[in-house]
Design a protein around this motif. Structure first.
Motif, mmCIF file in Angstrom:
data_model
loop_
_atom_site.group_PDB
_atom_site.id
_atom_site.type_symbol
_atom_site.label_atom_id
_atom_site.label_comp_id
_atom_site.label_asym_id
_atom_site.label_seq_id
_atom_site.Cartn_x
_atom_site.Cartn_y
_atom_site.Cartn_z
ATOM 1 N N ARG A 14 -3.092 7.932 -8.180
ATOM 2 C CA ARG A 14 -3.850 6.961 -7.660
ATOM 3 C C ARG A 14 -4.792 6.516 -8.622
ATOM 4 O O ARG A 14 -5.232 5.229 -8.666
ATOM 5 C CB ARG A 14 -4.639 7.148 -6.390
ATOM 6 C CG ARG A 14 -5.780 8.266 -6.508
ATOM 7 C CD ARG A 14 -6.549 8.714 -5.292
ATOM 8 N NE ARG A 14 -7.419 9.455 -5.410
ATOM 9 C CZ ARG A 14 -7.209 10.931 -5.539
ATOM 10 N NH1 ARG A 14 -6.195 11.341 -5.411
ATOM 11 N NH2 ARG A 14 -8.571 11.574 -5.618
ATOM 12 N N TYR A 15 -4.696 7.300 -9.700
ATOM 13 C CA TYR A 15 -5.669 6.933 -10.862
ATOM 14 C C TYR A 15 -4.883 6.401 -12.030
ATOM 15 O O TYR A 15 -3.628 6.810 -12.031
ATOM 16 C CB TYR A 15 -6.612 8.048 -11.518
ATOM 17 C CG TYR A 15 -7.667 8.447 -10.414
ATOM 18 C CD1 TYR A 15 -8.721 7.552 -9.768
ATOM 19 C CD2 TYR A 15 -7.721 9.713 -9.936
ATOM 20 C CE1 TYR A 15 -9.593 8.193 -8.994
ATOM 21 C CE2 TYR A 15 -8.601 10.253 -8.853
ATOM 22 C CZ TYR A 15 -9.638 9.591 -8.582
ATOM 23 O OH TYR A 15 -10.417 10.109 -7.754
ATOM 24 N N ASP A 31 -5.425 7.326 -1.561
ATOM 25 C CA ASP A 31 -5.577 8.660 -1.507
ATOM 26 C C ASP A 31 -5.584 9.082 0.291
ATOM 27 O O ASP A 31 -6.550 8.635 0.758
ATOM 28 C CB ASP A 31 -6.527 9.439 -2.056
ATOM 29 C CG ASP A 31 -6.701 11.094 -1.872
ATOM 30 O OD1 ASP A 31 -5.747 11.476 -1.302
ATOM 31 O OD2 ASP A 31 -7.595 11.713 -2.132
ATOM 32 N N ALA A 32 -4.610 9.399 0.866
ATOM 33 C CA ALA A 32 -4.686 9.508 2.295
ATOM 34 C C ALA A 32 -5.641 10.807 2.570
ATOM 35 O O ALA A 32 -6.114 10.607 4.015
ATOM 36 C CB ALA A 32 -3.260 9.973 2.752
ATOM 37 N N GLU A 67 0.925 -1.207 0.067
ATOM 38 C CA GLU A 67 0.001 -0.074 0.093
ATOM 39 C C GLU A 67 1.034 1.285 0.178
ATOM 40 O O GLU A 67 1.815 1.348 0.741
ATOM 41 C CB GLU A 67 -0.872 0.050 1.149
ATOM 42 C CG GLU A 67 -1.868 -1.088 1.377
ATOM 43 C CD GLU A 67 -2.471 -1.315 2.666
ATOM 44 O OE1 GLU A 67 -2.793 -0.046 3.253
ATOM 45 O OE2 GLU A 67 -2.878 -2.331 3.382
ATOM 46 N N VAL A 68 0.565 2.085 -0.959
ATOM 47 C CA VAL A 68 1.465 3.632 -0.810
ATOM 48 C C VAL A 68 0.122 4.558 -0.512
ATOM 49 O O VAL A 68 -0.547 4.733 -1.490
ATOM 50 C CB VAL A 68 1.862 3.764 -2.178
ATOM 51 C CG1 VAL A 68 2.686 5.083 -2.237
ATOM 52 C CG2 VAL A 68 2.901 2.680 -2.316
ATOM 53 N N PRO A 96 5.458 15.747 -1.781
ATOM 54 C CA PRO A 96 5.826 15.003 -2.998
ATOM 55 C C PRO A 96 6.621 13.853 -2.734
ATOM 56 O O PRO A 96 6.658 12.911 -3.546
ATOM 57 C CB PRO A 96 6.855 16.161 -3.459
ATOM 58 C CG PRO A 96 6.203 17.595 -2.980
ATOM 59 C CD PRO A 96 5.628 17.374 -1.622
ATOM 60 N N ALA A 97 7.098 13.828 -1.359
ATOM 61 C CA ALA A 97 7.710 12.440 -0.866
ATOM 62 C C ALA A 97 6.974 11.327 -1.102
ATOM 63 O O ALA A 97 7.107 10.141 -1.314
ATOM 64 C CB ALA A 97 8.303 12.603 0.499
ATOM 65 N N SER A 98 5.506 11.448 -1.035
ATOM 66 C CA SER A 98 4.623 10.305 -1.302
ATOM 67 C C SER A 98 4.620 9.616 -2.845
ATOM 68 O O SER A 98 4.693 8.550 -3.184
ATOM 69 C CB SER A 98 3.348 10.684 -0.849
ATOM 70 O OG SER A 98 2.555 11.493 -1.424
#
Length: 380
Positions: free
Chosen positions: A104-105, A34-35, A3-4, A10-12
Motif C-alpha cells: 500500500r506504500y 490496509d484491511a 479499491e484493493v 497472498p491472494a490480495s
C-alpha cells in the motif's frame, strides 16, 4: 477508482497486481488500502472514492503524512513506469523482485510495477512481523531464477538480517542489489552491509516522486535535483500529478515542473546529494538553529550507537532544547561522550540537553521513525 483491500492473504497481492496492470494500461485508478489497519476506512473516505478521479491517474497512494492530515498522491502510469524503467537501468537490467514491504506504500507498489514491466512474478514475504528466516524462505525460489535478483526494504529490516546472521543473511548476500528506502541509511549500517557482503543501494524519494529517484546520491536518468535556499527540488518524468482534490496544496508543492520537498540538502564534493533532514525538523534553541539531522549523523557515528533520533522539546530557558533518543549497539554507552562528540562537531548549542536510551525507535508507515512519538517520550 478501484479499491484493493490488502490483508494477510497472498491472494490480495495478486488482486492488486491485476488491478495495477489494468491501471497502467489505462484502466481505473488503483487505491491500495490496509484491511488490518483500523484507521484505513477513514483514510479511504478522505480519498472521496465517489468523486471522479483526476484525469491520467493510475494509482493513488493514501498517506497520513508526517502531520497526520490524510493526502492522496496522484501517480500516472507514465510516472510509475518511468521510475521502474530508470531503476532497472541503474541496477543492471530487468530482474526478479521480492516484495518485502507493504504494497500500500509507494516502495512496495513500485516493486510490483517493476515486476510487471520485467514480466516476472514477484516473491512475497510472509505476512506478519519481519523475520529473517521468513525472508530466507520467501527468497529461496526467487534466488534460483536466472538473471538479476532484487528487493527493496527499510534499514530496520536490514539491521535485523545482519543481527540474526544465518539463512536470512545468506539470502540477503545472494541478491544482486537491495534498495534501502523510507529512512536514511546511517554510515555505520553501510559499513556493516559492506563487511557482510550485502550489496545495498540507499535510495531517496517519496510518494510524490513515484518512489526512490536518487540512488546513492545520484539522480536516476531523467531526474533532475536542485537546491533552492537549501531545500531539495526534484523534477523529471517520475513526478506525481498532485494531491487528490487539493488544488491549493498541489500548486504550492509542484511549482514550475518541480516538486518542492520538505527536505534540506547539499551536494558533496563529488556532486552527490546529501539529505540533511526535514526543513521542519530544525530546532531553535536559544536563538540558534540546529538541524536535527546533522546531530543524528554525529550521534550515529559514535561507538556504541546503532540508531539516533533527535527532536526539539519545549524548554522554559531555551525555548526549545535538543533531545535525543538512542538505540545502543551492545551495552549502553555513557551520555557525556555523546554530548561531547556533538559539541565538538557542531558547537555547544547542538549538544543534546536530554538523552534517553530506548530499546527501539518507534516507527510509522514503511519503517520511518515516528518523531512525534519520540518527542512525546522525551518531553520533560
Amino acid at each position: 477508482m478501484r479499491e484493493v483491500w490488502l490483508d494477510d492473504a497472498p491472494a490480495s497481492i495478486d488482486r492488486l497486481r491485476r488491478a495495477l496492470s489494468d491501471a497502467l494500461a489505462g484502466g481505473p485508478a488503483v487505491l491500495p488500502l490496509d484491511a488490518n489497519d483500523p484507521s484505513a476506512p477513514a483514510l479511504r473516505d478522505s480519498m472521496a472514492p465517489d468523486e471522479p478521479v483526476e484525469p491520467g491517474t493510475a494509482a493513488i497512494i493514501a498517506t497520513s503524512g508526517s502531520t497526520g492530515a490524510p493526502k492522496g498522491v496522484l501517480l500516472s502510469a507514465a510516472a510509475l513506469t518511468a521510475s521502474a524503467r530508470a531503476t532497472h537501468e541503474r541496477l543492471g537490467g530487468d530482474g526478479h523482485w521480492l516484495l518485502a514491504t507493504p504494497a500500500r506504500y509507494i516502495g512496495g507498489l513500485q516493486v510490483l510495477v517493476r515486476a510487471l514491466l520485467a514480466g516476472t512474478e514477484p516473491a512475497i514475504l510472509p505476512p506478519g512481523p519481519f523475520r529473517p528466516d521468513g525472508f530466507a524462505e520467501a527468497a529461496a525460489p526467487l534466488l534460483k531464477s536466472p538473471g538479476p535478483r532484487y528487493t527493496a526494504m527499510v534499514p530496520t529490516q536490514l539491521v535485523r538480517l545482519l543481527d540474526a546472521g544465518g539463512a536470512g543473511l545468506d539470502a540477503a548476500r545472494a541478491f544482486d542489489r537491495i534498495i534501502l528506502g523510507a529512512a536514511a541509511t546511517p554510515p555505520a549500517l553501510r559499513e556493516r552491509a559492506a563487511d557482510a557482503g550485502v550489496r545495498i543501494v540507499p535510495a531517496y524519494g517519496m510518494s510524490e516522486t513515484a518512489s526512490g529517484c536518487v540512488y546513492d546520491g545520484v539522480p536516476l536518468n531523467g531526474v533532475h535535483v536542485s537546491l533552492a535556499e537549501g531545500r531539495v527540488l526534484i523534477s523529471g518524468p517520475v513526478l506525481a500529478g498532485g494531491y487528490r482534490l487539493r488544488p491549493d496544496e498541489t500548486a504550492e508543492s509542484f511549482v514550475d515542473g518541480a516538486f518542492r520537498t520538505s527536505d534540506e540538502g547539499r551536494f558533496d564534493a563529488d556532486g552527490r546529494l546529501e539529505v540533511l533532514g526535514r526543513v521542519d525538523d530544525m530546532i531553535n534553541t536559544g536563538g540558534v538553529k540546529v538541524p536535527a539531522g546533522a546531530v543524528e549523523r554525529v550521534l550515529a557515528a559514535c561507538d556504541g550507537v546503532r540508531e539516533a533520533c533527535v527532536v526539539g522539546v519545549p524548554d522554559p530557558q531555551w525555548g526549545e532544547a535538543v533531545a535525543a533518543a538512542i538505540v545502543a549497539e551492545g551495552p549502553r554507552t555513557g551520555i557525556a561522550p555523546l554530548r561531547a562528540a556533538v559539541r565538538d562537531a557542531l558547537g555547544a548549542a547542538a549538544a543534546p540537553k536530554r538523552i534517553e536510551f530506548l530499546d527501539a525507535l518507534p516507527l510509522r508507515g514503511p519503517g520511518k521513525v515516528d518523531r512525534r512519538s519520540v518527542r512525546d517520550t522525551l518531553l520533560p
